[in-house]
Design a protein around this motif. Structure first.
Motif, PDB file in Angstrom:
ATOM      1  N   LEU A 137      -1.615  19.401   8.173  1.00 38.25           N
ATOM      2  CA  LEU A 137      -0.865  20.127   7.142  1.00 38.25           C
ATOM      3  C   LEU A 137       0.637  19.950   7.330  1.00 38.25           C
ATOM      4  CD1 LEU A 137      -2.970  23.387   7.075  1.00 38.25           C
ATOM      5  CD2 LEU A 137      -2.624  21.850   5.156  1.00 38.25           C
ATOM      6  N   LEU A 138       1.083  20.099   8.583  1.00 37.59           N
ATOM      7  CA  LEU A 138       2.516  19.982   8.830  1.00 37.59           C
ATOM      8  C   LEU A 138       2.989  18.561   8.542  1.00 37.59           C
ATOM      9  CD1 LEU A 138       4.986  21.487   9.751  1.00 37.59           C
ATOM     10  CD2 LEU A 138       4.520  20.792  12.081  1.00 37.59           C
ATOM     11  N   HIS A 139       2.136  17.600   8.875  1.00 37.23           N
ATOM     12  CA  HIS A 139       2.546  16.222   8.628  1.00 37.23           C
ATOM     13  C   HIS A 139       2.624  15.949   7.127  1.00 37.23           C
ATOM     14  CE1 HIS A 139       3.616  12.387  10.182  1.00 37.23           C
ATOM     15  NE2 HIS A 139       2.776  11.770   9.397  1.00 37.23           N
ATOM     16  N   ALA A 140       1.696  16.529   6.369  1.00 38.27           N
ATOM     17  CA  ALA A 140       1.756  16.364   4.920  1.00 38.27           C
ATOM     18  C   ALA A 140       3.078  16.929   4.391  1.00 38.27           C
ATOM     19  CB  ALA A 140       0.574  17.062   4.268  1.00 38.27           C
ATOM     20  N   PHE A 141       3.456  18.097   4.895  1.00 37.57           N
ATOM     21  CA  PHE A 141       4.706  18.752   4.477  1.00 37.57           C
ATOM     22  C   PHE A 141       5.904  17.863   4.823  1.00 37.57           C
ATOM     23  CE2 PHE A 141       8.199  21.677   4.878  1.00 37.57           C
ATOM     24  CZ  PHE A 141       7.963  22.638   3.913  1.00 37.57           C
ATOM     25  N   ASN A 142       5.930  17.411   6.101  1.00 40.38           N
ATOM     26  CA  ASN A 142       7.077  16.614   6.552  1.00 40.38           C
ATOM     27  C   ASN A 142       7.165  15.284   5.829  1.00 40.38           C
ATOM     28  OD1 ASN A 142       7.973  18.452   8.379  1.00 40.38           O
ATOM     29  ND2 ASN A 142       6.721  17.655  10.043  1.00 40.38           N
ATOM     30  N   HIS A 143       6.004  14.690   5.615  1.00 40.02           N
ATOM     31  CA  HIS A 143       6.013  13.367   5.001  1.00 40.02           C
ATOM     32  C   HIS A 143       6.613  13.436   3.603  1.00 40.02           C
ATOM     33  CE1 HIS A 143       4.033   9.851   2.986  1.00 40.02           C
ATOM     34  NE2 HIS A 143       4.657   9.285   3.977  1.00 40.02           N
ATOM     35  N   THR A 144       6.354  14.530   2.886  1.00 45.65           N
ATOM     36  CA  THR A 144       6.965  14.703   1.569  1.00 45.65           C
ATOM     37  C   THR A 144       8.483  14.609   1.674  1.00 45.65           C
ATOM     38  OG1 THR A 144       5.180  16.172   0.971  1.00 45.65           O
ATOM     39  CG2 THR A 144       7.153  16.265  -0.374  1.00 45.65           C
ATOM     40  N   LEU A 145       9.022  15.267   2.698  1.00 40.13           N
ATOM     41  CA  LEU A 145      10.483  15.315   2.803  1.00 40.13           C
ATOM     42  C   LEU A 145      11.056  13.930   3.120  1.00 40.13           C
ATOM     43  CD1 LEU A 145      10.842  18.627   4.807  1.00 40.13           C
ATOM     44  CD2 LEU A 145      10.877  18.282   2.351  1.00 40.13           C
ATOM     45  N   PHE A 146      10.538  13.304   4.208  1.00 40.44           N
ATOM     46  CA  PHE A 146      11.250  12.072   4.595  1.00 40.44           C
ATOM     47  C   PHE A 146      10.858  10.879   3.741  1.00 40.44           C
ATOM     48  CE2 PHE A 146       8.398  12.855   8.425  1.00 40.44           C
ATOM     49  CZ  PHE A 146       7.411  11.948   8.100  1.00 40.44           C
ATOM     50  N   LYS A 147       9.616  10.835   3.266  1.00 38.99           N
ATOM     51  CA  LYS A 147       9.270   9.689   2.435  1.00 38.99           C
ATOM     52  C   LYS A 147       9.966   9.792   1.086  1.00 38.99           C
ATOM     53  CE  LYS A 147       7.398   6.757   3.728  1.00 38.99           C
ATOM     54  NZ  LYS A 147       6.012   6.406   3.852  1.00 38.99           N
ATOM     55  N   GLY A 148      10.103  11.006   0.568  1.00 33.04           N
ATOM     56  CA  GLY A 148      10.883  11.188  -0.648  1.00 33.04           C
ATOM     57  C   GLY A 148      12.296  10.675  -0.461  1.00 33.04           C
ATOM     58  N   LEU A 149      12.899  11.092   0.653  1.00 30.47           N
ATOM     59  CA  LEU A 149      14.270  10.673   0.961  1.00 30.47           C
ATOM     60  C   LEU A 149      14.376   9.148   1.044  1.00 30.47           C
ATOM     61  CD1 LEU A 149      17.123  11.315   1.890  1.00 30.47           C
ATOM     62  CD2 LEU A 149      16.265  11.612   4.201  1.00 30.47           C
ATOM     63  N   LEU A 150      13.402   8.525   1.737  1.00 28.88           N
ATOM     64  CA  LEU A 150      13.483   7.076   1.930  1.00 28.88           C
ATOM     65  C   LEU A 150      13.306   6.337   0.613  1.00 28.88           C
ATOM     66  CD1 LEU A 150      11.520   6.758   5.267  1.00 28.88           C
ATOM     67  CD2 LEU A 150      13.912   6.269   4.888  1.00 28.88           C
ATOM     68  N   PHE A 151      12.400   6.823  -0.245  1.00 27.18           N
ATOM     69  CA  PHE A 151      12.225   6.132  -1.525  1.00 27.18           C
ATOM     70  C   PHE A 151      13.467   6.268  -2.392  1.00 27.18           C
ATOM     71  CE2 PHE A 151       7.553   5.518  -1.158  1.00 27.18           C
ATOM     72  CZ  PHE A 151       7.529   4.218  -1.614  1.00 27.18           C
ATOM     73  N   LEU A 152      14.095   7.452  -2.354  1.00 28.07           N
ATOM     74  CA  LEU A 152      15.337   7.604  -3.117  1.00 28.07           C
ATOM     75  C   LEU A 152      16.402   6.650  -2.563  1.00 28.07           C
ATOM     76  CD1 LEU A 152      15.586  11.440  -3.772  1.00 28.07           C
ATOM     77  CD2 LEU A 152      14.448   9.678  -5.089  1.00 28.07           C
ATOM     78  N   GLY A 153      16.431   6.537  -1.227  1.00 22.80           N
ATOM     79  CA  GLY A 153      17.383   5.598  -0.613  1.00 22.80           C
ATOM     80  C   GLY A 153      17.106   4.172  -1.054  1.00 22.80           C
TER      81      GLY A 153
END
Lengths: 213, 303, 658
Positions: free
Chosen positions: C340-356
């Motif tokens: 669950l925590l990884h799902a939460f975290n992955h949203t944050l950093f993968k979102g950031l990386l795709f925007l980058g």
């Protein structure tokens, strides 16, 4: 944790080393060392009631596996002018990982297998099983006929491990018989390798398959 | 917090450069030379800290941040490492995962700094660094898992405390295999022979050294000191597994721990003297072999 | 609180249709749409946070004139746990998208795109809230369709249409399994309502196993379990970057959510479920990260990295289930919490990386590593934020990725200590694979960050432009969330306890005793920051009194260094790709330099997806030939189709009245 366990661990390590080894000469030496180490197993397993039979078995297997076989095999390498590489079908890393997997499987089977007789160590059956599996793996995964002889020897060492570690008298005779078989086998293989090499200029078994029809 | 726990990090801060001196002295003795002074690394550090710096025009703040972040990460990791039987400053279930994470951060910072120069030498070094560490990390963690299972504990301090001479008597081969695996990881992670040669002078054959070609002055001092501390960390890890910490009182423990760390350094020196560097293509076999040894130990240790 | 959620639910489609209408009238709808999505996210996020903090929301039920259907919505902790990142990322991606879709594109098309964007967010929200099987399936289909239309936004390019069809095909195939799953469950319970299913369990273990397999296939196709992942590396690069962020960050997580939700319907799990899920997870993780490493395209790399992370979540869930079944409920809790925590975290950093990645694409017009380099100077913000996301994704302290990595590793180490040998061996395998995957992730992202942003530009282009303030702000918010979770992760423990209670009421009590490792990790993070600051200041004071020169990079005495001589992305990855060549099967086309005075030489490598090449392609080729003999049925004649429909209806009627 006594000497028997120590020997069994060494057997496991030599098997792993053999799986990862890329040199023919090193492989032969590792198998020789394994044979020597295993020679001590019957003595240690029966140290309470040591008989002449055990000493003879230990000495015999030690001399044959540690001395005669390596000599024969090195001679075959020399006569057949083999290159020093092992030439595997399966890479060394994969072989090594497969070895660890086989060790796990051997431990799992060792706990499941009903052994009707008393053995000297709880590691004995898994380690013997692991040697058999490694031997089979070496036979399957290496191209050279010489490597298959080595695999065959490792397989026999597995059988020997089991026979020497069982605290019952009868298997000794069986063990002597097996040793004799293997001796003849290696001897014949040595000659055959030499002759195949003279006829065909190589001893890759995959090219032998061209003879099938 | 135990005041005694402050001693291991302080000792590491003071004595870690000496480890490199010991290794070099052992190597020199083997080669029949007198060798550099034991304190040579201290002199080097002092000299570097007094120097200015030259930066490439290609570089950015990433290059300058690399040594700083790397040293800070390894300093933080020091607080997690017990010495002998002396407990670490911080101990909690899974602290060794934080330790590997911090070492990973150090690596990421250094690799970033290397790539920032745009030099193909440093790119090559960075590439090899991530390659080796990607293979060393499984071996390290599998070894730690084996130890954790033997000790039935999940923090470095408690594992060290729980491993007693009884363990060595009953499951000696298991622990011995793990120590060998950890030793191999130590050599690989610290860029020692047979994986990397710290004394090579050809860029194409370097791994760690080539990554830091463009660093100089205080930056390079940070890198050198960080490398010494990292060696200390691994030496303390190996020592902690060997010393039966539970049966000694704190002070003998500390002495034994220190002795162990320096013995490891001597061992590294001996290995470097008697072995040649491996072909680069063989390095994965060495590291996977270390992992295989640790996994074998784990299987042998199963009940 | 409930009312706020309803407002959000109504606001999203309303915004979408307003943007559509706005676009038709020739005005740029981006600002309007982004504002609407942000407002909806705030309205929807508040109740979700309220539930995670311990609040209770009454479920609603509205009648729905569909047999068995009902508008039954409920926000429990599990739903809320997935809603919070959904709203955070939707809002950030919308703000970013408003900058991205500013000008140069026909407003009519922008209107359509924003309509589908809003519908996608709406559908994902509904998927998480729905407690009725028919409503769930409706939302699931709406989600698939609206995201399909977003993927093919740039439909004039053939490279976009093909991924779109692959995505739609796999989506629908997965949905077919879900139809089967939900209809069987509904048939068994004689109701389509989730509340009638929960906690009942399924009486026959065989049926439960079949249902579990259906759930893994159906939800796995959305989440991207190997070999059902083949749509991800196709669709993510094709979609506009902020849509990729949303899809990679949230959409694929609905698969994980669905799997966990299904587990609540099936009763006591069986050990082989855990083993299967663990095996799939570990395989997916290794597969994903190895292929990510071998990619030459920034967005494809990120897509494969999402496959890897989904694998990690599945592995955590699987090991947890295994531990739960083999008498180690603490492992069960940890595994579930880690996933669950990884799902939460992955949203944050993968979102950031795709925007980058979107900003890089926007600035340079290329996603190919061999064209990029040295972008940190022209794009300081994008570069720094991308670097931060990369550190988080690699699972390095002190950022959020490390926390879920720690929980995953603790799950594995917890099972290593178990007296049950199978669990211990599974734990050891997980430890080894996790360590390998994290090492490979470091290699992958040092390549992605290093080759894109560091060094010199490999291809001289016009000066790249840094993105606008609002786009930057959206990325900053995500980055700040990564940092915040990294330092205050221990505050998520209590919400996580509420979430794991969904699977078993005994779980929350089993959570590791305080002070949990997460507190220590936060402490260590603070220490690390202090040390970094201290050392930086010390370095500055040391250098302040001395000469600091600028010159060229050490070039070994070579007189004419050139940016093209830099280590390339492929050469950086080569040692590892060579090691994994058995898995990668990368194609190498080499014309080596020959002769004493060599002239042109070429080397090209490519890593086509193993599953797509060896599994999907032969399978579909065979299917096509098999189905070709039924082609005569399809004449393109409308009357004939009506005849088919009439015949089918008649047959069904006769069969029913038989």
């Amino acid at each position: 944790m006594g000497w028997i366990e120590f020997i069994l661990v060494l057997v496991v390590l030599t098997n792993l080393k053999l799986l990862a080894s890329s040199r023919l000469g090193a492989s032969i030496r590792v198998v020789a060392r394994q044979g020597l180490i295993l020679g001590a197993l019957p003595l240690l397993a029966h140290q309470d009631a040591l008989s002449l039979q055990h000493v003879a078995l230990a000495a015999g297997s030690g001399v044959i596996k540690g001395g005669v076989f390596p000599w024969l095999l090195f001679r075959a390498v020399r006569e057949a002018e083999l290159t020093r590489e092992v030439e595997p079908y399966v890479g060394y890393l994969t072989s090594l990982l497969a070895g660890v997997g086989a060790l796990g499987a051997a431990f799992w089977m060792g706990t499941r297998l009903p052994v009707p007789v008393e053995v000297v160590s709880r590691w004995l059956v898994p380690v013997a099983m692991f040697s058999i599996l490694s031997g089979l793996f070496l036979i399957i995964s290496r191209k050279r006929a010489l490597n298959q002889v080595l695999g065959f020897l490792v397989l026999e060492n597995g059988v020997f491990t089991f026979g020497a570690g069982v605290l019952v008298e009868t298997p000794q005779l069986v063990e002597v018989g097996v040793l004799l078989d293997v001796f003849v086998g290696v001897f014949v293989m040595g000659i055959i390798i030499f002759h195949i090499n003279r006829e065909f200029d190589h001893i890759d078994t995959d090219q032998l398959s061209a003879l099938k029809d | 917090m135990n005041l005694l726990s402050l001693i291991p990090p302080v000792l590491a801060l003071i004595l870690s450069p000496l480890l490199l001196g010991v290794i070099n002295r052992v190597k020199a003795r083997f080669a029949g030379r007198r060798g550099p002074p034991l304190l040579q690394v201290y002199y080097d550090l002092a000299k570097l800290l007094r120097k200015g710096a030259v930066y490439s025009r290609t570089t950015t703040w990433v290059f300058r941040a690399g040594p700083v972040v790397g040293l800070a990460a390894v300093l933080t990791a020091l607080c997690l490492m017990p010495l002998g039987g002396v407990p670490a400053l911080w101990k909690f279930p899974g602290d060794f995962i934080l330790l590997t994470g911090l070492l990973g951060l150090m690596r990421f910072a250094m690799v970033g700094a290397a790539l920032d120069t745009g030099s193909s030498f440093e790119g090559m070094g960075a590439s090899r660094e991530v390659w080796i560490s990607a293979l060393a990390e499984p071996a390290l963690l599998v070894a730690l898992a084996t130890l954790a299972r033997q000790a039935q504990e999940l923090s470095l301090t408690r594992i060290c405390a729980a491993l007693s001479e009884q363990h060595w008597l009953h499951t000696g081969p298991v622990l011995a295999l793990v120590v060998v695996a950890l030793g191999l990881v130590l050599l690989a992670e610290n860029a020692r022979i047979p994986v990397d040669d710290p004394n090579t002078h050809l860029e194409l054959t370097m791994i760690h050294e080539v990554m830091v070609l463009d660093h100089g002055g205080p930056d390079f001092a940070f890198i050198l000191y960080g490398a010494a501390l990292k060696l200390w960390l691994f030496a303390a890890l190996v020592t902690g597994m060997v010393i039966p910490a539970g049966s000694l009182s704190p002070w003998p423990n500390l002495v034994a721990g220190l002795g162990g760390v320096f013995l490891v350094a001597i061992g590294v020196g001996v290995v470097e003297s008697v072995m040649a560097r491996l072909r680069l293509l063989i390095v994965p076999q060495l590291l996977v072999g270390a992992g295989a040894l640790a996994a074998t130990a784990f299987l042998l240790g199963l009940k | 609180m409930n009312a706020l959620l309803l407002v959000a639910l109504a606001l999203l489609p309303a915004t979408g249709f307003a943007a559509w209408f706005w676009g038709r009238t020739g005005r740029n709808p981006s600002g309007l749409a982004a504002a609407g999505v942000v407002a909806a996210s705030v309205f929807g996020g508040l109740p979700a946070i309220y539930v995670l903090l311990g609040g209770e929301l009454m479920p609603w039920r509205f009648p729905w004139p569909v047999p068995g259907g009902e508008f039954h919505l409920e926000t429990d902790a599990l739903t809320a746990w997935f809603l919070v990142p959904l709203f955070l990322l939707s809002a950030c991606a919308a703000v970013y998208g408003a900058g991205f879709w500013r000008n140069g594109i026909a407003t009519r098309r922008l209107g359509n795109a924003w309509l589908f964007y809003c519908l996608l967010v709406f559908a994902m929200m509904l998927v998480l809230l729905a407690r009725n099987a028919l409503l769930f399936l409706f939302a699931w289909e709406l989600m698939a369709l609206s995201s399909f239309f977003l993927v093919v936004f740039e439909q004039e390019r053939a490279t976009v249409r093909r991924p779109g069809w692959i995505y739609l095909g796999l989506s629908q195939a997965g949905a077919a399994f879900l139809f089967a799953l939900l209809l069987i469950l509904g048939h068994k319970a004689n109701s389509m309502d989730f509340t009638h299913w929960a906690w009942r369990g399924v009486d026959s273990p065989v049926l439960a196993g079949v249902l579990f397999a259906l759930a893994v296939l159906g939800f796995g196709a959305k989440a991207g379990f190997v070999p059902l992942h083949i749509w991800l590396p196709e669709a993510h690069p094709a979609a506009p970057s902020h849509v990729s962020a949303l899809m990679s960050g949230v959409l694929i997580k609905t698969g994980i959510y669905g799997l966990i939700r299904t587990l609540t319907f099936l009763g006591e799990p069986a050990a082989w479920w855990g083993g299967t899920l663990l095996g799939i997870g570990l395989l997916t993780a290794i597969f994903g990260v190895t292929f990510a490493l071998a990619q030459h395209d920034l967005k494809r790399l990120l897509a494969y990295s999402s496959v890897e992370n989904i694998g990690l979540m599945a592995a955590g869930l699987g090991l947890g289930l295994l531990g739960w079944c083999l008498g180690e409920p603490v492992v069960g809790v940890l595994g579930l919490a880690a996933a669950l925590l990884h799902a939460f975290n992955h949203t944050l950093f993968k979102g950031l990386l795709f925007l980058g990645a979107g900003s890089v694409l926007h600035a340079t017009g290329s996603r190919q590593f061999e064209d990029l380099g040295g972008l940190l100077k022209p794009l300081p913000w994008t570069g720094a934020l991308f670097g931060l996301g990369a550190v988080a994704l690699c699972g390095l302290p002190p950022l959020n990725g490390f926390l879920s990595e720690l929980l995953l590793m603790l799950t594995a180490f917890g099972s290593v200590l178990s007296p049950e040998n199978p669990l211990a061996v599974a734990g050891l395998l997980t430890v080894a694979v996790l360590a390998l995957v994290s090492g490979l992730a470091v290699a992958t992202f040092s390549k992605a960050f290093g080759v894109t942003f560091l060094g010199e530009p490999r291809k001289p282009t016009t000066t790249p432009q840094e993105n606008t303030g609002t786009m930057r702000a959206a990325m900053c918010i995500l980055a700040a969330a990564c940092v915040a979770v990294g330092f205050f992760g221990f505050m998520l423990v209590t919400p996580l306890q509420r979430v794991v209670a969904v699977l078993s009421p005994q779980f929350p009590k089993l959570f590791p005793a305080s002070p949990s490792p997460l507190v220590w990790v936060s402490g260590a993070g603070v220490a690390l920051l202090v040390l970094v600051a201290g050392l930086a200041v010390w370095r500055k004071t040391l250098l302040a009194r001395r000469t600091v020169d600028a010159t060229v990079t050490w070039d070994c005495g070579y007189a004419r260094p050139h940016p093209r001589m830099q280590y390339t992305a492929s050469s950086f990855a080569q040692p590892l790709t060579a090691l994994f060549r058995a898995l990668l099967r990368n194609r190498v086309r080499l014309s080596p330099p020959t002769g004493i005075l060599p002239t042109a030489a070429r080397l090209a490598t490519e890593a086509p997806d193993l599953c797509a090449e060896r599994l999907a392609r032969p399978l579909f080729a065979r299917l096509t030939t098999r189905l070709a003999r039924w082609r005569w049925l399809q004449h393109g004649n409308v009357q004939l189709y009506v005849l088919y429909i009439a015949l089918t209806l008649l047959a069904l009627l006769l069969w029913k009245l038989r």
